[in-house]
Design an enzyme around this catalytic site. Structure first.
Site, PDB file in Angstrom:
ATOM      1  CE1 TYR A  94       0.801   7.918   8.144  1.00  0.00           C
ATOM      2  CE2 TYR A  94       0.238   5.751   8.998  1.00  0.00           C
ATOM      3  CZ  TYR A  94       1.185   6.651   8.559  1.00  0.00           C
ATOM      4  OH  TYR A  94       2.509   6.291   8.510  1.00  0.00           O
ATOM      5  CE  LYS A  98       2.500   6.622   5.021  1.00  0.00           C
ATOM      6  NZ  LYS A  98       3.779   6.956   4.360  1.00  0.00           N
TER       7      LYS A  98
END
Length: 189
Positions: A94, A98
């Site tokens: 994650y 990002k």
């Protein structure tokens, strides 16, 4: 506003959204998915790839698909929602996805500016949504985040640091890596 069904990992779905929203002037890329584990070492290759598809490739391909529409309308805006995780690696795939989107947002900002499209990147900690239901600690209300982003876009800002956590992490980026991860030296076996 007209709600559209969109799967950012499916080219046909992106194309259908572009066809249905040929008059769009604001595109908000808020795709986000988390893998089953925050560890890059414990999740499957498929989990890592799926996370990148949703959190990085999807928003980038959506921005590319809508770029001609946005560029054709004066004052158009692209808003990419990142996370404090783009600067602070607590989320494995994650965080990596990002961080990649943050970098792509900077590139899109440079490429779209001459076309008259303003690009704003949004960074924040936890927001009180289903995605953060498991998380401990302070959470922004979604309405607070939307208001903060709206005000920033209206002011022509390029980046939103929506909470104190995010402001602190961004400030620490210019220091040594130990400033972000003070326990790092003690982790070595």
């Amino acid at each position: 506003m007209v709600p559209l069904t969109l799967d950012v990992t499916d080219r046909a779905s992106i194309d259908a959204a572009v066809a249905a929203a040929a008059d769009v002037t604001v595109l908000v890329n808020n795709a986000g998915a988390t893998p089953p584990s925050a560890s890059l070492l414990d999740v499957t290759e498929a989990d890592i790839r799926a996370n990148m598809e949703t959190n990085f490739f999807g928003p980038v391909f959506l921005a590319r698909a809508f770029a001609p529409i946005l560029a054709a309308k004066q004052g158009s805006i692209l808003i990419d929602v990142h996370s404090v995780a783009s600067w602070y690696a607590f989320g494995g795939a994650y965080s990596a996805s990002k961080a990649a989107l943050w970098s792509a947002t900077n590139s899109l900002r440079i490429e779209l500016a001459p076309m008259g499209v303003h690009v704003t990147g949004v960074h924040m900690g936890y927001v009180d949504t289903d995605m953060a239901a498991h998380a401990e600690g302070p959470k922004m209300l979604p309405t607070q985040l939307v208001t903060t982003v709206y005000d920033a876009v209206e002011a022509g800002e390029y980046e939103v640091l929506a909470d104190e956590l995010t402001q602190g992490v961004k400030a620490a980026l210019s220091g040594p890596v130990e400033a972000l991860y003070p326990d790092l030296r003690g982790m070595n076996a």
